[in-house]
Write a protein that holds these residues in place. Structure first.
Motif, mmCIF file in Angstrom:
data_model
loop_
_atom_site.group_PDB
_atom_site.id
_atom_site.type_symbol
_atom_site.label_atom_id
_atom_site.label_comp_id
_atom_site.label_asym_id
_atom_site.label_seq_id
_atom_site.Cartn_x
_atom_site.Cartn_y
_atom_site.Cartn_z
ATOM 1 N N PHE A 144 0.839 -1.183 0.000
ATOM 2 C CA PHE A 144 0.000 0.000 0.000
ATOM 3 C C PHE A 144 0.883 1.245 0.000
ATOM 4 O O PHE A 144 2.096 1.153 0.128
ATOM 5 N N LEU A 145 0.261 2.398 -0.103
ATOM 6 C CA LEU A 145 1.025 3.595 -0.405
ATOM 7 C C LEU A 145 1.782 4.170 0.789
ATOM 8 O O LEU A 145 2.970 4.469 0.688
ATOM 9 N N ASP A 193 -4.598 5.512 -0.763
ATOM 10 C CA ASP A 193 -4.771 4.455 -1.768
ATOM 11 C C ASP A 193 -6.062 4.652 -2.550
ATOM 12 O O ASP A 193 -6.103 4.426 -3.764
ATOM 13 N N VAL A 194 -7.109 5.068 -1.866
ATOM 14 C CA VAL A 194 -8.379 5.313 -2.547
ATOM 15 C C VAL A 194 -8.198 6.405 -3.593
ATOM 16 O O VAL A 194 -8.623 6.274 -4.750
ATOM 17 N N PRO A 243 5.458 -0.955 -14.134
ATOM 18 C CA PRO A 243 4.826 -2.233 -13.762
ATOM 19 C C PRO A 243 4.373 -2.325 -12.316
ATOM 20 O O PRO A 243 3.312 -2.895 -12.031
ATOM 21 N N LEU A 244 5.139 -1.764 -11.377
ATOM 22 C CA LEU A 244 4.730 -1.846 -9.979
ATOM 23 C C LEU A 244 3.470 -1.019 -9.736
ATOM 24 O O LEU A 244 2.584 -1.432 -8.974
ATOM 25 N N LEU A 245 3.394 0.141 -10.344
ATOM 26 C CA LEU A 245 2.248 1.024 -10.148
ATOM 27 C C LEU A 245 0.969 0.390 -10.683
ATOM 28 O O LEU A 245 -0.070 0.392 -10.014
ATOM 29 N N TRP A 246 1.040 -0.185 -11.881
ATOM 30 C CA TRP A 246 -0.165 -0.776 -12.454
ATOM 31 C C TRP A 246 -0.500 -2.126 -11.823
ATOM 32 O O TRP A 246 -1.679 -2.514 -11.756
ATOM 33 N N ARG A 280 -4.168 -4.997 -8.144
ATOM 34 C CA ARG A 280 -4.470 -5.655 -6.854
ATOM 35 C C ARG A 280 -5.685 -5.008 -6.189
ATOM 36 O O ARG A 280 -6.568 -5.695 -5.678
ATOM 37 N N LEU A 281 -5.709 -3.697 -6.184
ATOM 38 C CA LEU A 281 -6.836 -3.017 -5.549
ATOM 39 C C LEU A 281 -8.129 -3.246 -6.314
ATOM 40 O O LEU A 281 -9.204 -3.342 -5.717
#
Length: 289
Positions: free
Chosen positions: A194-195, A204-205, A234-237, A242-243
């Motif tokens: 999470f962020l 995160d929302v 890639p990590l961001l998307w 996941r969310l």
């Protein structure tokens, strides 16, 4: 990505028409009572989607009911006819657009707030009470910094990069700002689920809804090369994917509705990036719908 320096970035969303707050006692005018308040929103609107996700994460179906608005506003000024009585009851001879989202007071039949960040914060602080703390103690400045980062570094930058009629220099600068922001988020997410905390928060929302808008709305006005560069995080998307698989997130994602709303409002030109989808949102949310 450091969130502390971002505190100096100015807020960019337009001033809302109503900024009432839910307080702890009667002196606030709107004290916290379960089932007193009602949400009016459409998840096809970015702020409506933010509130809907937060509402589900907090488990507030019985505490604060939701009245769904149309996918596309049905008034020429961009408002919803269903909200007109609330606006007219709240402001004498109101002539503006009756826009959502709205938090209303069922006791008085008037509007409390149309400001999404305040609404989600008040719902979390006064009615959350469970295991999900969307605004944990000590995290407010970080969450606000993420909100400003999303508004300026992603939403506004993507809008400017895809605006027809501006010079190539301005578009290139906006795209560079967008890619710089996405790159900072990509580096920040290394080793993180999470962020800003070990569990989902309001940050995160906000970021997830911003990424949804980037892929489902803004990319339609960018060229294919730009969209490929945006997708190259890639990590961001993967984080967004996941969310999306979480029922509180993906359960509110109406892809057809977002497309209909966008086409009803947008007057820009479609570009080659429209054919380059970043995430297959329908597949990632199939199990939660």
């Amino acid at each position: 990505m450091s969130v502390t320096p971002l505190a100096s970035v100015p807020a960019t969303r337009p001033a809302p028409a109503f900024r009432g707050r839910i307080g702890q006692d009667a002196r606030s005018g709107h004290y916290a009572v379960p089932r007193r308040y009602r949400l009016h929103l459409s998840p096809t609107c970015p702020d409506g989607l933010r509130i809907a996700v937060a509402h589900s994460l907090l488990g507030l179906d019985d505490v604060c009911p939701v009245t769904s608005l149309g996918v596309v506003p049905d008034c020429p000024d961009g408002g919803h006819s269903a909200l007109r009585p609330l606006y007219e009851a709240s402001v004498h001879r109101y002539t503006g657009a009756a826009v959502g989202p709205v938090l209303s007071d069922d006791w008085s039949g008037r509007i409390v707030s149309t400001h999404a960040p305040d609404i989600t914060r008040d719902l979390s602080r006064h009615f959350g009470g469970g295991t999900t703390a969307l605004y944990p103690r000590g995290a407010e400045s970080e969450i606000e910094a993420v909100e400003r980062l999303c508004a300026r570094g992603i939403e506004q930058a993507a809008q400017r990069a895809g605006t027809a009629g501006v010079g190539p220099g301005e578009r290139d600068a906006a795209l560079a700002e967008l890619l710089e922001t996405l790159g900072a988020l990509e580096r920040w997410l290394v080793g993180r689920e999470f962020l800003i905390r070990e569990q989902v928060t309001g940050a995160d929302v906000d970021l997830w809804v911003t990424l949804v808008q980037l892929d489902t709305v803004h990319r339609h006005h960018l060229d294919a090369a730009a969209v490929h560069r945006i997708a190259d995080h890639p990590l961001l998307w993967a984080y967004a994917r996941r969310l999306a698989a979480h029922p509180a997130f993906g359960g509110h994602l109406d892809l057809d509705g977002i497309a209909r709303r966008h086409h009803s409002r947008c007057r820009g030109l479609e570009a080659a990036g429209s054919a380059v989808q970043i995430l297959d949102w329908a597949t990632h949310t199939a199990q939660v719908h």
